[in-house]
Design a protein around this motif. Sequence first.
Motif, PDB file in Angstrom:
ATOM      1  N   SER A   1       0.813  -1.212   0.000  1.00 38.38           N
ATOM      2  CA  SER A   1       0.000   0.000   0.000  1.00 38.38           C
ATOM      3  C   SER A   1       0.845   1.260   0.000  1.00 38.38           C
ATOM      4  CB  SER A   1      -0.902   0.005   1.241  1.00 38.38           C
ATOM      5  OG  SER A   1      -1.564   1.238   1.372  1.00 38.38           O
TER       6      SER A   1
ATOM      7  N   GLU B   1     -10.159  -5.983  11.673  1.00 41.57           N
ATOM      8  CA  GLU B   1     -11.582  -6.094  11.339  1.00 41.57           C
ATOM      9  C   GLU B   1     -12.162  -7.355  11.953  1.00 41.57           C
ATOM     10  OE1 GLU B   1     -12.159  -6.171   7.144  1.00 41.57           O
ATOM     11  OE2 GLU B   1     -11.292  -4.198   6.789  1.00 41.57           O
TER      12      GLU B   1
ATOM     13  N   ARG C   1     -14.297  -2.034  12.323  1.00 44.37           N
ATOM     14  CA  ARG C   1     -12.895  -1.880  11.898  1.00 44.37           C
ATOM     15  C   ARG C   1     -12.185  -0.965  12.894  1.00 44.37           C
ATOM     16  NH1 ARG C   1     -13.704  -0.152   7.034  1.00 44.37           N
ATOM     17  NH2 ARG C   1     -13.327  -2.151   5.992  1.00 44.37           N
TER      18      ARG C   1
ATOM     19  N   TRP D   1     -14.447   4.236   3.418  1.00 40.41           N
ATOM     20  CA  TRP D   1     -14.874   3.289   2.394  1.00 40.41           C
ATOM     21  C   TRP D   1     -13.703   2.405   1.984  1.00 40.41           C
ATOM     22  CZ3 TRP D   1     -12.214   3.759  -2.174  1.00 40.41           C
ATOM     23  CH2 TRP D   1     -11.681   5.013  -2.488  1.00 40.41           C
ATOM     24  N   ASN D   2     -14.051   1.193   1.578  1.00 41.04           N
ATOM     25  CA  ASN D   2     -13.064   0.166   1.287  1.00 41.04           C
ATOM     26  C   ASN D   2     -13.505  -0.601   0.036  1.00 41.04           C
ATOM     27  OD1 ASN D   2     -10.858  -1.817   1.965  1.00 41.04           O
ATOM     28  ND2 ASN D   2     -12.608  -3.168   2.262  1.00 41.04           N
TER      29      ASN D   2
ATOM     30  N   ARG E   1      -6.372  -2.979  -3.635  1.00 40.47           N
ATOM     31  CA  ARG E   1      -7.278  -2.537  -2.565  1.00 40.47           C
ATOM     32  C   ARG E   1      -7.140  -1.033  -2.330  1.00 40.47           C
ATOM     33  NH1 ARG E   1      -7.132  -4.239   3.894  1.00 40.47           N
ATOM     34  NH2 ARG E   1      -9.089  -3.191   4.482  1.00 40.47           N
ATOM     35  N   TRP E   2      -8.303  -0.381  -2.099  1.00 37.31           N
ATOM     36  CA  TRP E   2      -8.366   1.030  -1.720  1.00 37.31           C
ATOM     37  C   TRP E   2      -9.050   1.133  -0.363  1.00 37.31           C
ATOM     38  CZ3 TRP E   2      -9.681  -1.040  -6.364  1.00 37.31           C
ATOM     39  CH2 TRP E   2      -9.034  -0.562  -7.513  1.00 37.31           C
ATOM     40  N   LEU E   3      -8.494   1.938   0.549  1.00 38.99           N
ATOM     41  CA  LEU E   3      -9.092   2.177   1.863  1.00 38.99           C
ATOM     42  C   LEU E   3      -8.910   3.656   2.188  1.00 38.99           C
ATOM     43  CD1 LEU E   3     -10.372   1.112   4.516  1.00 38.99           C
ATOM     44  CD2 LEU E   3      -8.047   0.610   5.311  1.00 38.99           C
TER      45      LEU E   3
ATOM     46  N   ASP F   1      -3.747   2.694  -0.653  1.00 39.78           N
ATOM     47  CA  ASP F   1      -4.118   1.934  -1.843  1.00 39.78           C
ATOM     48  C   ASP F   1      -2.878   1.271  -2.418  1.00 39.78           C
ATOM     49  OD1 ASP F   1      -3.275   3.457  -4.620  1.00 39.78           O
ATOM     50  OD2 ASP F   1      -3.559   4.875  -2.978  1.00 39.78           O
TER      51      ASP F   1
END
Length: 237
Positions: free
Chosen positions: A39, A110, A128, A184-185, A205-207, A227
């Motif tokens: 990331s 999580e 989370r 948002w994820n 993945r984007w968070l 990300d």
Amino acid sequence: MKKYKHIKGLLAGGVLASVAAVQPAMALDNDLTLYLWGSSISGTATVQDQSKNLVQADFDELVDKLEMAFQIHYEGVGDRWGVGLDYSYVGLGDTNDAGISTDVDTTIGEAFAIFRAKDTLDLFGGVRFTELEMELAMLDTTLNTGDRSLTDFFAGGRVKVPFSANWGGALRADVGTGDSDIVWNIAALVDWQVSKAVALRGGYRWLDYTIDRDTSKLDAEMDLGFDGPFLAIGFQW
């Protein structure tokens, strides 16, 4: 920051202990995944309408500074219902030419419930926990420390697309709120079932967190994003 190390160890051990406790109590299909999320990290703060860049680092820069990383994901699902757990810890450290060292620790955990609406659709909801810690030091003398902890509830779903007998894809999306105004994820992956018990996975993945009126000393609107691609190996039983 060292005082938090035992807490992180307990959290990571809790994921593994929960897996061991849940599995014999319920007839579940189990999937335990070890993964590396490459990331990038970026963040901004807006104070009195002035935007300031807080964090910006790409994964290739982070690799050189990586001190420790541990990431694990578990899901156990029965005919309809199941449970999921995820734990990610990344510790980064660097020293500049002036002799000032920086340590940054990021912990994301999580816990969520899973409802299998269809063979190709899972719905879930859970909590989370995110913790960010930073320490600046010079010649082993601490100059400044700071930390930010967030607890957010989220809900979302995952669509699975089979490509062939051994290949498939999935898209997960969820949104939440709590200490964050919104988080948002999104994660997209491709899955290769090497054998009945082993799968190789990869994806992106984007968070992203938006925090309005931060309660720390800096009263500001903050946006923090992670990300990047990930690689994983999964074990099923």
